[in-house]
Design a protein around this motif. Structure first.
Motif, short mmCIF file in Angstrom:
data_model
loop_
_atom_site.label_atom_id
_atom_site.label_comp_id
_atom_site.label_asym_id
_atom_site.label_seq_id
_atom_site.Cartn_x
_atom_site.Cartn_y
_atom_site.Cartn_z
N ARG A 157 29.71 37.42 -83.96
CA ARG A 157 30.06 37.03 -82.59
C ARG A 157 29.27 37.89 -81.61
O ARG A 157 29.30 39.13 -81.70
CB ARG A 157 31.56 37.18 -82.35
CG ARG A 157 32.01 36.70 -80.96
CD ARG A 157 33.51 36.60 -80.88
NE ARG A 157 34.00 35.48 -81.65
CZ ARG A 157 34.05 34.23 -81.23
NH1 ARG A 157 33.60 33.92 -80.02
NH2 ARG A 157 34.52 33.28 -82.01
N PRO A 159 27.89 38.28 -77.30
CA PRO A 159 28.18 37.86 -75.92
C PRO A 159 27.11 36.90 -75.38
O PRO A 159 25.97 36.88 -75.84
CB PRO A 159 28.17 39.18 -75.13
CG PRO A 159 27.31 40.09 -75.94
CD PRO A 159 27.51 39.70 -77.37
N ASP A 182 32.91 33.34 -73.33
CA ASP A 182 32.01 34.44 -72.97
C ASP A 182 31.28 35.02 -74.18
O ASP A 182 30.41 35.87 -74.03
CB ASP A 182 32.77 35.54 -72.24
CG ASP A 182 33.91 36.10 -73.08
OD1 ASP A 182 34.12 35.63 -74.22
OD2 ASP A 182 34.62 37.00 -72.58
N SER A 183 31.64 34.57 -75.39
CA SER A 183 30.93 34.96 -76.60
C SER A 183 30.98 33.80 -77.58
O SER A 183 31.90 32.96 -77.51
CB SER A 183 31.54 36.22 -77.22
OG SER A 183 32.88 35.98 -77.60
N ALA A 198 22.74 39.66 -78.05
CA ALA A 198 23.28 38.70 -77.07
C ALA A 198 22.51 37.39 -77.20
O ALA A 198 21.41 37.36 -77.77
CB ALA A 198 23.17 39.24 -75.64
#
Length: 338
Positions: A157, A159, A182-183, A198
């Motif tokens: 996971r 962001p 948001d992730s 990210a």
């Protein structure tokens, strides 16, 4: 008035010329000729469309039942090209009014231990034929064969970072930006996951914004990685600036017990810009103006330039009035209790 009259005369003259032409014998002969020409062209087209022609049709391909942890490093083609032969009227129907169902590929039936699936396009023959007219002859299907390469990746996971360039109207600013989710989960080989910190949306720009914007943004692809989900919802909230004024006291710090500071004035005015949404929540307690004893000892005059030590993040363009204050340090008598 003269120009309008000239235009009116010109229009009337043109209409009169057209009417005289249409009512003349030559005009009637021309219209009859044109009518028979159109009829002849119509019958010629019908005859030509009854002839047999060949064309290529694009039929989509869809991969089904793919687990989330499977990453397609070489996915199947979006469509296959099918050579067909039939009368012109049928082919026009395929071109203009016919949509084709995707040709399904069931991953569960095709997967193997090698991570490479070989698909022969001839296996689509029956599915293609079932979507065509009985009179249509199916020829070659291209590509004749294609490979699907996949790997089973681990999950991580990470962001989501929004890549955007947003400018607002005057007196507006971006107050908040929400990303949902948001992730996301990234499935990829371990060597790719180790480098990912990210994932980013595809870059977009908005100008002269004065209201909330809601967009669905696709994530920028990373080769060899699969995103779940593949896009996020972005909400950009705006607010309007307004001006506020507060009276803030000056606090002495680290003064000896027998010393007392007096400033003139004892408070200064702070004028600043703040969003309407935060106008009421910003108070005097959010600001701090201090002066230390050592600072005043080093001061070469009886004026001190006021310094703001802390203030909220949601205010800007702060102005202090007056910027300097007069001060004196008084001696305070202290008595010891016997």
């Amino acid at each position: 008035m003269s120009a309008k009259r000239d235009i009116s005369v010109l229009v009337q003259r043109t209409l009169r010329t057209v009417r005289n032409f249409l009512l003349s014998p030559k005009s009637r002969e021309f219209l009859i000729f044109l009518f028979f020409l159109v009829v002849a062209f119509f019958f010629w087209m019908l005859q030509k469309l009854n002839d047999t022609y060949e064309m290529e049709l694009a039929i989509p391909v869809r991969m089904e039942n793919v687990p989330d942890n499977v990453v397609m490093t070489m996915p199947p083609p979006a469509s296959v090209r099918v050579q067909v032969k039939d009368r012109g009227t049928v082919l026009i129907n395929y071109m203009l009014g016919r949509s084709f169902y995707p040709l399904p590929l069931d991953f569960g039936e095709l997967e193997n231990e090698s991570g490479r699936i070989r698909v022969e396009s001839s296996s689509f023959q029956k599915m293609v034929t079932s979507q065509l007219m009985n009179t249509t002859q199916v020829g070659a299907i291209r590509p004749y064969a294609f490979d699907i390469v996949y790997t089973r990746g681990k999950a991580k996971r990470v962001p989501v970072v929004v890549q955007s360039k947003v400018t607002t109207e005057k007196q507006y600013y971006i107050s908040e930006m929400h990303v949902s989710p948001d992730s996301i989960l990234v499935y990829a080989p371990e060597e790719i996951l180790d480098t990912l910190t990210a994932v980013y949306t595809k870059s977009f720009a908005c100008t002269q914004v004065d209201d909330t914007i809601r967009r669905h943004e696709i994530l920028a692809p990373v080769f060899g990685a699969k995103f779940v989900p593949e896009g996020v919802d972005v909400e950009i909230c705006t607010d309007m600036y307004t001006e506020k004024k507060l009276e803030i006291p000056i606090h002495p710090v680290n003064f000896p017990a027998d010393k007392m500071l007096k400033t003139f004035p004892s408070k200064v005015s702070l004028t600043f810009q703040v969003g309407l949404a935060h106008f009421k929540s910003v108070t005097e307690n959010d600001f701090l103006i201090t002066v230390t004893y050592d600072e005043l000892l080093k001061c070469n005059s009886d004026k001190y330039r006021v310094k703001l030590k802390s203030f909220p993040n949601n205010v800007s363009y702060i102005r202090i009035d007056p910027p300097e204050v007069d001060f004196i340090i008084e001696q305070v008598n202290t008595f010891e209790t016997p």
